[in-house]
Scaffold this motif. Structure first.
Motif, PDB file in Angstrom:
ATOM      1  N   GLN A 450       0.840  -1.176   0.000  1.00  0.00           N
ATOM      2  CA  GLN A 450       0.000   0.000   0.000  1.00  0.00           C
ATOM      3  C   GLN A 450       0.884   1.238   0.000  1.00  0.00           C
ATOM      4  N   SER A 451       0.305   2.359  -0.339  1.00  0.00           N
ATOM      5  CA  SER A 451       1.082   3.588  -0.430  1.00  0.00           C
ATOM      6  C   SER A 451       1.583   4.009   0.939  1.00  0.00           C
ATOM      7  N   PRO A 452       2.889   4.274   1.083  1.00  0.00           N
ATOM      8  CA  PRO A 452       3.403   4.675   2.394  1.00  0.00           C
ATOM      9  C   PRO A 452       2.873   6.031   2.841  1.00  0.00           C
ATOM     10  N   GLU A 453       2.355   6.844   1.879  1.00  0.00           N
ATOM     11  CA  GLU A 453       1.785   8.125   2.277  1.00  0.00           C
ATOM     12  C   GLU A 453       0.422   7.971   2.935  1.00  0.00           C
ATOM     13  N   LEU A 454      -0.201   6.803   2.737  1.00  0.00           N
ATOM     14  CA  LEU A 454      -1.568   6.617   3.210  1.00  0.00           C
ATOM     15  C   LEU A 454      -1.688   5.635   4.355  1.00  0.00           C
ATOM     16  N   VAL A 455      -0.593   4.988   4.729  1.00  0.00           N
ATOM     17  CA  VAL A 455      -0.714   3.902   5.688  1.00  0.00           C
ATOM     18  C   VAL A 455       0.364   4.014   6.748  1.00  0.00           C
ATOM     19  N   ASP A 456       0.036   3.640   7.971  1.00  0.00           N
ATOM     20  CA  ASP A 456       1.038   3.510   9.021  1.00  0.00           C
ATOM     21  C   ASP A 456       0.642   2.327   9.889  1.00  0.00           C
ATOM     22  N   ALA A 457       1.397   2.104  10.950  1.00  0.00           N
ATOM     23  CA  ALA A 457       1.186   0.900  11.760  1.00  0.00           C
ATOM     24  C   ALA A 457      -0.201   0.864  12.384  1.00  0.00           C
ATOM     25  N   ALA A 458      -0.823   2.030  12.590  1.00  0.00           N
ATOM     26  CA  ALA A 458      -2.123   2.056  13.252  1.00  0.00           C
ATOM     27  C   ALA A 458      -3.276   1.832  12.280  1.00  0.00           C
ATOM     28  N   THR A 459      -3.089   2.177  11.000  1.00  0.00           N
ATOM     29  CA  THR A 459      -4.201   2.116  10.062  1.00  0.00           C
ATOM     30  C   THR A 459      -4.066   1.023   9.022  1.00  0.00           C
ATOM     31  N   THR A 460      -2.977   0.271   9.071  1.00  0.00           N
ATOM     32  CA  THR A 460      -2.770  -0.744   8.038  1.00  0.00           C
ATOM     33  C   THR A 460      -3.878  -1.791   8.027  1.00  0.00           C
ATOM     34  N   ASP A 461      -4.209  -2.208   6.843  1.00  0.00           N
ATOM     35  CA  ASP A 461      -5.256  -3.214   6.684  1.00  0.00           C
ATOM     36  C   ASP A 461      -4.652  -4.612   6.797  1.00  0.00           C
ATOM     37  N   ARG A 462      -3.961  -4.864   7.893  1.00  0.00           N
ATOM     38  CA  ARG A 462      -3.371  -6.177   8.136  1.00  0.00           C
ATOM     39  C   ARG A 462      -3.485  -6.512   9.604  1.00  0.00           C
ATOM     40  N   PRO A 463      -4.648  -6.948  10.062  1.00  0.00           N
ATOM     41  CA  PRO A 463      -4.850  -7.141  11.491  1.00  0.00           C
ATOM     42  C   PRO A 463      -4.393  -8.494  12.015  1.00  0.00           C
ATOM     43  N   THR A 464      -3.845  -9.344  11.155  1.00  0.00           N
ATOM     44  CA  THR A 464      -3.575 -10.723  11.572  1.00  0.00           C
ATOM     45  C   THR A 464      -2.716 -10.786  12.824  1.00  0.00           C
ATOM     46  N   ASP A 465      -1.549 -10.162  12.811  1.00  0.00           N
ATOM     47  CA  ASP A 465      -0.649 -10.245  13.963  1.00  0.00           C
ATOM     48  C   ASP A 465      -1.218  -9.526  15.185  1.00  0.00           C
ATOM     49  N   GLU A 466      -1.984  -8.481  14.954  1.00  0.00           N
ATOM     50  CA  GLU A 466      -2.620  -7.800  16.076  1.00  0.00           C
ATOM     51  C   GLU A 466      -3.659  -8.706  16.730  1.00  0.00           C
ATOM     52  N   LYS A 467      -4.415  -9.440  15.937  1.00  0.00           N
ATOM     53  CA  LYS A 467      -5.374 -10.398  16.486  1.00  0.00           C
ATOM     54  C   LYS A 467      -4.654 -11.493  17.253  1.00  0.00           C
ATOM     55  N   ILE A 468      -3.512 -11.917  16.734  1.00  0.00           N
ATOM     56  CA  ILE A 468      -2.742 -12.952  17.431  1.00  0.00           C
ATOM     57  C   ILE A 468      -2.341 -12.469  18.814  1.00  0.00           C
ATOM     58  N   VAL A 469      -1.829 -11.242  18.903  1.00  0.00           N
ATOM     59  CA  VAL A 469      -1.433 -10.698  20.214  1.00  0.00           C
ATOM     60  C   VAL A 469      -2.641 -10.615  21.143  1.00  0.00           C
ATOM     61  N   ASP A 470      -3.789 -10.186  20.626  1.00  0.00           N
ATOM     62  CA  ASP A 470      -4.999 -10.109  21.460  1.00  0.00           C
ATOM     63  C   ASP A 470      -5.392 -11.482  21.994  1.00  0.00           C
ATOM     64  N   LEU A 471      -5.339 -12.504  21.142  1.00  0.00           N
ATOM     65  CA  LEU A 471      -5.717 -13.848  21.570  1.00  0.00           C
ATOM     66  C   LEU A 471      -4.734 -14.404  22.590  1.00  0.00           C
ATOM     67  N   TYR A 499       4.901  -8.510   0.618  1.00  0.00           N
ATOM     68  CA  TYR A 499       5.216  -7.561   1.663  1.00  0.00           C
ATOM     69  C   TYR A 499       4.416  -6.271   1.476  1.00  0.00           C
ATOM     70  N   LEU A 500       3.903  -5.746   2.611  1.00  0.00           N
ATOM     71  CA  LEU A 500       3.119  -4.518   2.595  1.00  0.00           C
ATOM     72  C   LEU A 500       3.873  -3.403   3.297  1.00  0.00           C
ATOM     73  N   ALA A 501       3.515  -2.173   2.942  1.00  0.00           N
ATOM     74  CA  ALA A 501       4.071  -1.008   3.626  1.00  0.00           C
ATOM     75  C   ALA A 501       3.247  -0.710   4.877  1.00  0.00           C
ATOM     76  N   HIS A 502       3.933  -0.229   5.926  1.00  0.00           N
ATOM     77  CA  HIS A 502       3.254   0.067   7.189  1.00  0.00           C
ATOM     78  C   HIS A 502       3.604   1.436   7.751  1.00  0.00           C
ATOM     79  N   PHE A 503       4.762   1.973   7.386  1.00  0.00           N
ATOM     80  CA  PHE A 503       5.268   3.173   8.049  1.00  0.00           C
ATOM     81  C   PHE A 503       5.642   4.237   7.012  1.00  0.00           C
TER      82      PHE A 503
END
Length: 721
Positions: A450-471, A499-503
């Motif tokens: 995704q475009s690095p101008e539009l995405v960062d660690a908080a808004t990235t459309d990749r919740p997989t690892d975040e869900k893992i940490v929550d579980l 690979y996706l952009a995050h920051f």
């Protein structure tokens, strides 16, 4: 298209065969076209060598080419023989009034064996048997070849204009199909399925020879006389045999043969046929009684520190945190200036953490690496089935896993992993053994950066690892309330391709730059997990192990991603172990992540100690004795089977299928570009002896099996890719 080929043929023939006159026979065209296609394709196949081979041993490059040329001629002889058989048939029937249908049947009868022969190239590798696209490819080849041969006889006087027009297209379609088949196989199958590529090459040669013969024989064009045509054919025929003779008489013939076997598709395919049945069908050796000398050898060779006498594993929880595809040299542990893994660096620098900057994974393949970790042995010695795809297989129920040992000791066990494209629910079976609860977070195939101008660690459309940490946080909180010990396995999907952009503050233009972003994103989730563990109050009694299943390649040795080699970029991984209450250290000797669980379980309860000692007795100690304590990393599979042996700064690589060996000085040559065994093929006898000792130790204890699709025996006619 026909005019273009005709003009090209005229230009070539006018330059090399300045003979004018009336139209030459199809016999002359076939005699010229078939060996010409053969030699051109042979040259294309055998000149594809790594650049450093030419740089280091330029004299060897010619020998490798000649050796491969001779080998290619042998494998492409069916097409060659079909060409001559059709030529003889044409000659025999030149003055006879045979019906076109009868002639087409005769041509088909001659072409069919070549097509069948090309399909039998895969006779010892069964995933493509019964595969509809593969069958369709051979049927298409058969139809075009028969039609092309038929048009050689019927000439240019149509009785049925539409039918004749369609038939005249057959040679052109054959040429186009030959180019497409060869190009697709070369671009997509080289290095993955060399036997499939060789089968495509056989079909492409057959179609190419017949197509060119038709082009040469159409209309009035300049072609050689039969005498000159035969002379040209004789010269072309002499090339492979001359090459074989030169290689045979050369004092470095053995090295040329080894290099050709390792670097050319024809050589690899030959070795696959010769060696594939040698491996993967042996039973595991039952462990004998524990021996203190085995334990002492393990502790001395593994580079793992000695634990205090009062240390008891059962006083602690154990949390194994893994991530996909993290290569050590892209972390802040290797270079703090990268800034990719600040949380991992803080973890490794903590007072109670042991850090291992020279750690290696058991395998560059996820399935095999995890099987090695959870069975405390190398993948080749584990009760493991490797199916038709390298990532597809099953850890058998007979395996005694680490999770089962913790469960038997009274631990609550859980795993929270990603399930990208169904990798654990569909492709990698048996890894849930011993876990009371299994949570898998599904992630579908990624769509790209995704475009690095539009995405960062908080808004990235990749919740997989975040869900893992929550579980995982929920699991720890649940177990904390019951004051129960736990063993947990956490597996992040980052930074697996694509690979996706995050920051926004990091570049994202290239694959590797986005990979670095993924590594940083994974580290942010590791930080969240460690923070949650601290908040739960369990950190002071939880051993945390952080590592990766394998590394990742970005073209350093001609490949991408992983599961293809055992070079540093794919097997050198981060490893840290934090044990509350102990004083940690940095251990700079080479070690393996599969050593961690035997190291800890030796200080567990009776069942844990017995299992670890038995594993040392049956597998680890014999391998350490055979290899002089070298760290072993393996890659298993139908098309690739290789092993790395790391001793201090020296690294040996052995390829089982080609028999090719490599030796590198890692300190002086971290990129593994200078194979010392090529510079001095007669030297390094000790290193070659080490490889032989490893092979013998492995052969005596092999427990894995190469299987067909979905675990069916190799050769099953029900197999499907």
């Amino acid at each position: 298209m026909q005019k273009a080929f005709r003009h090209l043929a005229k230009a070539i023939s006018a330059r090399w065969w300045p003979v004018s006159g009336e139209r030459r026979s199809a016999l002359t065209a076939l005699l010229v076209a078939t060996p010409l296609v053969l030699v051109l394709l042979a040259a294309a196949e055998t000149t594809h060598l790594p650049g450093y081979v030419f740089t280091l041993v330029p004299g060897q490059a010619l020998l490798v080419f000649l050796h491969g040329l001779a080998a290619t001629a042998w494998y492409l002889c069916p097409s060659w023989l079909v060409g001559f058989a059709l030529a003889l048939l044409l000659r025999a029937t030149e003055h006879r009034d045979l019906r076109p249908l009868l002639f087409a049947a005769a041509c088909t009868a001659l072409v069919a064996p070549a097509v069948v022969w090309s399909s039998l190239v895969l006779v010892r590798y069964r995933p493509f048997v019964g595969h509809v696209p593969f069958i369709a490819m051979h049927v298409w080849t058969l139809i075009l070849a028969a039609a092309s041969a038929f048009t050689l006889r019927v000439g240019t006087e149509p009785r049925r204009p539409v039918a004749m027009w369609l038939l005249r297209l057959a040679p052109d379609l054959a040429l186009v199909s030959a180019v497409v088949l060869y190009g697709w196989g070369y671009a997509n199958q080289r290095g993955q399925y060399p036997t499939l590529h060789l089968s495509l090459l056989l079909n492409a040669t057959l179609l190419g020879a017949l197509g060119l013969a038709n082009v040469f024989s159409r209309g009035t064009m300049t072609l050689p006389t039969r005498a000159k045509g035969l002379a040209a054919v004789a010269l072309l025929l002499a090339l492979p045999f001359a090459g074989a003779l030169v290689v045979r008489l050369s004092p470095s013939a053995a090295r040329a043969e080894t290099m050709a076997a390792h670097y050319t598709d024809v050589g690899i395919a030959r070795m696959v046929f010769a060696r594939a049945e040698r491996h993967g069908v042996r039973a595991a050796v039952a462990p004998g009684p524990a021996d203190k000398s085995d334990v002492s050898l393990f502790l001395a060779s593994s580079a793992l520190p000695r634990l205090p006498s009062g240390f008891k594993l059962t006083d602690y929880n154990v949390l194994l945190v893994m991530s996909e595809a993290v290569r050590f040299d892209r972390t802040s542990l290797a270079d703090p200036m990268l800034g990719t893994t600040p949380h991992l660096s803080d973890f490794a620098k903590s007072r109670d953490a042991f850090s291992f900057p020279r750690a290696y994974t058991p395998s560059s393949n996820t399935l095999e690496a995890l099987a090695g970790l959870f069975t405390m042995t190398w993948p080749s010695l584990a009760p493991l089935e490797v199916w038709e795809k390298s990532w597809d297989g099953k850890l058998l129920e007979s395996a005694k896993t680490v999770a089962e040992l913790f469960a038997a000791a009274g631990y609550d066990t859980f795993q929270v992993t990603h399930d990208r494209s169904g990798c654990f629910s569909r492709w990698m079976r048996g890894l849930e053994q011993g876990f009371d609860r299994v949570e898998r977070v599904e992630e579908k195939a990624r769509s790209g950066a995704q475009s690095p101008e539009l995405v960062d660690a908080a808004t990235t459309d990749r919740p997989t690892d975040e869900k893992i940490v929550d579980l995982v946080t929920q699991e720890i909180d649940y177990l904390k309330d019951g004051d129960r010990r736990f063993f947990g396995w956490v597996f992040f999907v980052s930074p697996h391709a694509e690979y996706l952009a995050h920051f926004r503050d990091m570049p994202a233009d290239t694959e590797e730059q986005r990979y670095m972003q993924e590594v940083r994103y994974m580290d942010s989730q590791l930080g969240r997990l460690l923070e949650a563990l601290d908040k739960s109050g369990e950190a002071d009694r939880t051993i945390v192990i952080v590592t990766a299943d394998h590394g990742e390649e970005f073209g350093e040795h001609g490949g991408r991603t992983h599961a293809s080699t055992v070079y540093e970029e794919q097997i050198h991984v981060p490893l840290g172990v934090r044990i509350p209450g102990l004083r940690g250290s940095i251990v700079r000797r080479p070690t393996s992540s599969l050593y961690v669980f035997p190291w800890l379980l030796l200080r567990g309860d009776f069942g844990m100690r017995a299992a670890a000692q038995d594993r040392l007795r049956s597998d680890i100690a014999p391998m350490l004795r055979a290899t002089g304590g070298a760290v072993v990393s393996e890659l298993l599979g139908h098309m690739r089977m290789s092993t790395a042996l790391v001793e201090d700064d020296r690294k040996l690589i052995h390829d089982f299928y080609s028999g090719f060996d490599e030796l590198y000085e890692l300190k002086a040559d971290p990129g593994e570009s200078l194979n010392l065994l090529l510079l001095d093929p007669e030297g390094y006898t000790a290193e070659r002896g080490l490889i032989e000792s490893y092979e013998n130790a492995r052969a005596a204890r092999e427990a894995f099996a190469l299987k067909g699709p979905r675990g069916r025996p190799m050769g099953s006619r029900r197999s499907r890719p």
